[in-house]
Design an enzyme around this catalytic site. Structure first.
Site, mmCIF file in Angstrom:
data_model
loop_
_atom_site.group_PDB
_atom_site.id
_atom_site.type_symbol
_atom_site.label_atom_id
_atom_site.label_comp_id
_atom_site.label_asym_id
_atom_site.label_seq_id
_atom_site.Cartn_x
_atom_site.Cartn_y
_atom_site.Cartn_z
ATOM 1 N N HIS A 346 0.807 -1.222 0.000
ATOM 2 C CA HIS A 346 0.000 0.000 0.000
ATOM 3 C C HIS A 346 0.838 1.269 0.000
ATOM 4 C CE1 HIS A 346 -3.500 -2.539 0.750
ATOM 5 N NE2 HIS A 346 -4.189 -1.514 0.324
ATOM 6 N N GLY A 347 2.031 1.206 0.528
ATOM 7 C CA GLY A 347 2.854 2.402 0.536
ATOM 8 C C GLY A 347 4.235 2.121 1.076
#
Lengths: 497, 381
Positions: A346-347
C-alpha cells in the site's frame, strides 16, 4: 487520465460510441489504442513501460506453456517475477530503501550510509502496483496450468491495459477478462444503464463525499497529536475511513461501470465492508480483488494450502474450505508475513507496515479467541460495533504522517482520561473541528441507513411508483451534485499505490 | 411484473435516464439562481467580509502570510521615503469588516491615512491570519526579518482565544526556513518550538490526496479546453462555483444556527498549561524584537461588549490579560487595553445571524486605527 474529470466523461462517451459502432474484430484494437491514449494523458513515456512489462509477461507465459521441463518453466516464471517485482521495487521502494539506509547510518554513526545518495529522481508510474500484479497473476496461472496463455499479444496487452481497471484495479484474473475480450459482446441496455448508474454513484462518492471530507481529515492529521482528545482521534479515524472508502470504492464503481457500458462484466470490489462483523468478513468485503490476489498468490502458497483462481470472495475466505485448522504456526507465520507485505504494497513507509501488522494481529486474535468468534455469531450488533471501531482505528497508521504520530494517537485513544470533547469544538472556535464531529456521526448513520435500504431494495421484486420517484430524484440529486463538485484538483487516494 | 407498461428492468433504465436529465435541469436552475452569489461567502460570509489585501495609495499594506513579501516591499519603500514603519500582527479581526460596504477600509489603511494627514513619520503595514496564534505571529516576524526588514515598531494584537491554538499551519510554516530559525535559538523556547514544528512537519504536506492532480500533464490541457467550452456555451456551468459557495453557506448557517439552538455557547476557560506554548512564543517574539531594537506595543483586542453572555470565563480572561500586562511592564513594552474600545452597535453578526464577538464594522476599524496611532505617536504614554 483521472476518472473525476470532464476529460474522462468525454473520453468515455466518445470511446463507448466508437467501440459499439466498430465491427467486433476491430474492437480489440480500438480498446488497446484507447487504453494507451488514456494512460498517455498522464505520461506517454510510462506507457512504454507498461508495454515493456506486458511484453515480458506475454513472452514468459508463452515459453512456460511451450516447455515441458520443470526447470525451464520455473526459469521463465522467475524472469517474469523478477522483472515485475524489480520494476515495482525500483519505482516504488527506492526512496524508502534510501531513507532507511540513511536512518541506519545516522543511528550507527556510519557517515557513508548517513549521506547515501543514489542521485536518482524517480516518478512512480501510475497504476504500476496494479498492472504488475495483474501480469504476475497471468504468468503464475499459466505456470500453474490454471489457464492457457493467449496467443495474441494484442489480446494480452488489452487485458493488462484495459482502461477501466488500469490505474487502480480491480485486479482481475486473465480468465475473467480475456474470454470477454475475445468473445462477442452485444449491446445490452441493462448492462449499459447499470454501468451508467455505477459511474454516477462512483463519481458521487468521490467528488461529493470523499473530496468534501478531505479537508476535515487533513485538519486533524496535521494537528499536534498530543494536544488532541481521544474523541478527536476517533472522529479523525472515522472520517478518514469514510473518505478512503468513498474514494476507492467510488473509483471501483466508475471502473466497473465503465466496463459494463462497454459490455464487460467485472466482479464487485467492495460489498459494504464497514458492515462486517469480523476481520474475516471485512476482508471478504474490502478491496476484494486485491485481497483475493493476496490469498491466491501469497498467503495460501505460504501455508502450502490449495489456492483459488478468481478475484472474488477475498482473503477472508482463505481457510474456509477443507482445512482442519488455521491456527497452527505455519498459518500464523504466513498470516503475519502476508499482512506485512500487504502493508508495504500500500505504501513505501513504516506507517503502512504498521497498518498491515495491525490487521494481521486483529485476524490472529479473532482466530484464537473462541469468545470473539461466538460474539460474531450470537451478538451481531456488538460484533459489528467492535469490528467497525477496530477497522477505523486501523486507518490511523494508514493516514498518519509518521510512526510517532501513529503511536501518539493510539496512546491517546487508549488513555481513559483523554475522552472529552475537544475545546476547539466546545468553543466553536474551529469550524472544521465542529463539522468533523457532526460529519463522523452523520456518515455512520448514513452508511447504516443506506445498507438497510439496499437490503430492502434487493428483496423487492418490483419498483412501485414511490420508489421509482424517490430513486429518480436520488439520481438527479447525485448528478446535480457531481456537476457542482466535479474537479480534477484531487486525485484518487489509491493512485499512490 | 408490468407496470406503466414497463417491467422492473425497464424501470431501472428509466430511473437512470430521467434521473440524469432531471439532475442536469436541477443543476441548471440552481446554478443560475445563485449566479451572482459571492464565493467569498465560503470564507467568513456576507456579514463578515474578509479583505485579503489592502492598499494605501498604490502600496499594499495588508496581506495574508502567503503575500508577506509584498508587505515587506512596501515597508522598504516606506523606509526609502524616510518613514518609520510599524508592523502590525494579529488574527482575523485585523482583516475582516463586518457589514462591509463599498469604500470601507481596514484599520491599517485608516491609520496610514491619519498618519499622512497629520504629517506623522510613522507608516503601518499589517500581516494577519485567521485564528493566528502567537507561534504563527512569531513565524511572520521571523520571515519579515529574514527579508532584511526591521520595523521601528511591532504591534501585536493579543487574543485570549488564540492562546489555545498550538502548532503552525503549513502555509505559515512554509514562509520560514530552518536556517533562520536555527540562528535564533538563543531567543528562547518559542523559537525552539518552531524548529521542532518545522522538523515534525517536514512531511506534513504529504496528504494522500494530491492537489492539482493533472498539473503538467496532457490532461490538464484537455480539461482546460473542455471547461472553457462548457463555461462559454452553458452559463449555468460557469456559475457552479457560486452554487458550491451558496450550498456551503446555507449548510453553515443551518449547522451553526442549529448548534446554537441546541446548546448555549459554552464558557471557555483555557488551562494555563495549554497556553504555555504561546507564552513561550510571545517571550521569544518580545526578546527577538527587543534585540532588533524594535519598540513593541501589545494590546488587548477589542471585544464585543453588551447584551450577549461573555463566553470566556471572566476570571481566567482577566487573569490572562493581567499576565500580558505584567510581561509588558517587566520587559519595558507598551500596553493598551482596548477591550471596550468599540461600542456594541458597531459589531455585526456572523453569517449565521449570531452576534459576532470578533469582527466589527468599519467604524470599529476607525476607532482601532485612532487608538493605535494615538498610542504610537504619543509613544504609548
Amino acid at each position: 487520465m483521472l476518472f473525476n474529470s470532464l476529460g474522462y466523461l468525454t473520453f468515455l462517451a466518445f470511446g463507448t460510441a466508437i467501440h459499439w459502432s466498430l465491427p467486433q474484430r476491430a474492437r480489440m484494437f480500438f480498446l488497446a489504442t484507447a487504453s494507451f491514449v488514456f494512460y498517455a494523458m498522464w505520461r506517454w513515456d510510462f506507457g512504454l513501460l507498461l508495454l515493456f512489462s506486458a511484453l515480458i509477461d506475454f513472452l514468459c507465459a508463452s515459453k512456460i506453456s511451450l516447455s515441458k521441463k520443470p526447470a525451464t518453466r520455473k526459469a521463465w516464471l522467475l524472469l517474469s517475477l523478477c522483472t515485475n517485482i524489480g520494476l515495482l521495487i525500483f519505482f516504488k521502494y527506492t526512496y524508502f530503501i534510501v531513507d532507511n539506509i540513511r536512518s541506519l547510518g545516522n543511528a550507527t554513526g556510519l557517515d557513508g550510509m548517513a549521506h547515501f545518495d543514489p542521485g536518482l529522481t524517480i516518478v512512480l508510474p501510475l497504476g504500476i502496483s496494479f498492472y504488475t500484479f495483474q501480469t504476475i497473476s497471468y504468468t503464475i496461472d499459466v505456470y500453474r496450468k490454471v489457464i492457457q496463455p493467449t496467443k495474441r499479444f494484442i489480446t494480452f496487452f488489452t487485458f493488462v491495459s484495459f482502461w477501466p481497471q488500469l490505474i487502480a484495479g480491480p485486479v482481475l484474473r486473465a480468465d475473467e477478462v480475456i474470454p470477454q475480450l475475445e468473445g462477442e459482446r452485444k449491446r445490452d441496455a441493462r448492462m449499459f444503464s447499470s454501468g451508467l448508474l455505477l459511474v454516477i454513484v462512483g463519481l458521487f462518492k468521490k467528488v461529493v463525499i470523499a473530496d468534501n471530507i478531505a479537508p476535515m481529515v487533513d485538519f486533524w492529521f496535521t494537528q499536534d497529536a498530543s494536544a488532541l482528545t481521544a474523541i478527536d482521534i476517533w472522529v479523525a479515524a472515522f472520517l478518514f475511513g469514510f473518505q478512503i472508502y468513498c474514494d476507492f470504492s467510488g473509483y471501483s464503481d466508475i471502473a466497473i461501470g465503465s466496463a459494463r457500458i462497454l459490455g464487460f462484466d467485472f466482479p464487485d470490489n467492495f460489498q459494504w465492508p464497514y458492515m462486517a462483523r469480523s476481520p474475516r468478513e471485512f476482508w471478504k468485503r474490502w478491496h476484494i480483488s486485491l485481497s483475493s490476489w493476496i490469498r491466491d498468490y501469497l498467503y495460501l502458497p505460504l501455508t502450502g494450502e490449495k489456492y483459488g483462481t478468481h478475484s472474488t470472495e477475498g482473503i477472508g475466505v482463505a481457510g474456509e474450505h477443507g482445512q482442519k485448522s488455521t491456527t497452527g504456526w505455519r498459518w500464523n507465520r504466513a498470516l503475519i508475513l502476508t499482512w506485512l507485505i500487504m502493508g508495504l504494497w500500500h505504501g513505501a513507509a513504516w506507517t503502512f507496515v504498521l497498518w498491515g501488522l495491525f490487521h494481521g494481529i486483529v485476524i490472529l486474535v479473532y482466530r484464537v479467541s473462541p469468545r470473539l468468534q461466538e460474539l460474531t455469531k450470537k451478538h451481531a450488533i456488538v460484533a459489528w460495533m467492535l469490528m467497525l471501531a477496530t477497522v477505523m482505528a486501523a486507518w490511523i497508521p494508514f493516514r498518519a504522517l509518521s510512526v510517532e504520530q501513529t503511536l501518539e494517537m493510539f496512546a491517546r485513544i487508549l488513555d481513559p482520561f483523554a475522552y472529552r470533547i475537544s475545546t476547539q469544538v466546545m468553543a466553536l472556535s474551529s469550524r472544521l473541528a465542529g463539522y468533523s464531529y457532526l460529519w463522523a456521526f452523520l456518515l455512520t448513520i448514513g452508511m447504516v441507513s443506506a445498507w438497510r435500504l439496499n437490503q430492502w431494495r434487493e428483496k423487492q421484486n418490483t419498483i412501485g411508483i414511490a420508489a421509482f420517484a424517490a430513486m429518480t430524484l436520488g439520481v438527479a440529486v447525485m448528478v446535480c451534485m457531481i456537476l457542482v463538485y466535479l474537479d480534477v484538483d484531487t486525485q484518487f487516494i489509491y493512485f499512490q499505490f | 411484473m408490468k407496470y406503466m407498461g414497463l417491467n422492473t428492468e425497464q424501470r431501472y433504465r428509466w430511473i437512470v435516464i430521467l434521473g440524469m436529465a432531471l439532475g442536469v435541469l436541477l443543476f441548471h436552475g440552481l446554478a443560475l439562481s445563485v449566479e451572482g452569489f459571492d464565493p467569498r461567502a465560503e470564507g467568513i460570509g456576507h456579514n463578515s467580509t474578509l479583505i485579503e489585501r489592502s492598499y494605501f495609495h498604490e502600496y499594499q499594506v495588508s496581506a495574508q502570510p502567503a503575500e508577506t513579501g509584498r508587505v515587506v516591499q512596501t515597508s522598504h519603500k516606506f523606509h526609502t521615503d524616510n518613514h518609520s514603519v510599524a508592523l502590525w500582527l494579529g488574527a482575523s479581526q485585523l482583516h475582516t469588516i463586518n457589514r462591509w460596504n463599498a469604500g470601507d477600509e481596514l484599520a491599517v489603511v485608516i491609520a496610514n491615512k491619519i498618519a499622512g494627514e497629520s504629517n506623522a513619520r510613522i507608516r503601518y503595514v499589517q500581516l494577519s491570519a485567521g485564528n493566528a496564534n502567537i507561534g504563527e505571529l512569531l513565524c511572520l516576524y521571523i520571515s519579515v526579518r529574514a527579508a532584511s526588514f526591521k520595523p521601528e515598531w511591532l504591534i501585536v494584537a493579543i487574543v485570549y482565544d488564540d492562546f489555545q491554538e498550538q502548532g503552525v499551519r503549513p502555509e505559515i510554516l512554509s514562509i520560514v526556513n530552518q536556517r533562520d530559525l536555527s540562528q535564533l535559538k538563543m531567543y528562547g523556547a518559542g523559537v525552539k518550538n518552531m524548529l521542532d514544528t518545522l522538523h515534525a512537519d517536514g512531511a506534513s504536506t504529504t496528504a494522500p490526496v494530491v492537489r492539482n492532480a493533472t498539473m503538467d500533464t496532457p490532461q490538464e490541457v484537455l480539461e482546460e479546453s473542455l471547461m472553457n467550452v462548457l463555461e462559454v456555451s452553458w452559463p449555468a456551468y460557469s456559475a457552479r462555483h457560486s452554487l458550491a459557495a451558496a450550498l456551503k453557506a446555507a449548510w453553515t448557517e443551518m449547522i451553526v444556527q442549529g448548534a446554537f439552538d441546541i446548546v448555549d455557547r459554552p464558557i471557555v476557560s483555557i488551562p494555563k498549561e495549554q497556553q504555555l506554548w504561546n507564552w513561550e512564543a510571545l517571550n521569544s517574539l518580545v526578546s527577538l524584537a527587543k534585540a532588533d531594537g524594535v519598540k513593541i506595543l501589545l494590546y488587548k483586542q477589542p471585544h464585543r461588549p453588551g447584551e450577549q453572555r461573555f463566553y470566556h470565563d471572566r476570571n481566567s480572561y482577566d487573569q490572562f490579560h493581567t499576565d500580558v500586562q505584567r510581561l509588558a511592564i517587566d520587559c519595558g513594552l507598551h500596553y493598551l487595553d482596548l477591550e471596550s474600545l468599540v461600542p456594541q452597535e458597531n459589531w455585526g453578526i456572523t453569517n449565521a445571524g449570531l452576534p459576532d464577538v470578533f469582527h466589527f464594522t468599519s467604524y470599529g476599524h476607525r476607532r482601532l486605527a485612532q487608538a493605535i496611532h494615538e498610542a504610537i505617536s504619543g509613544e504609548a504614554q
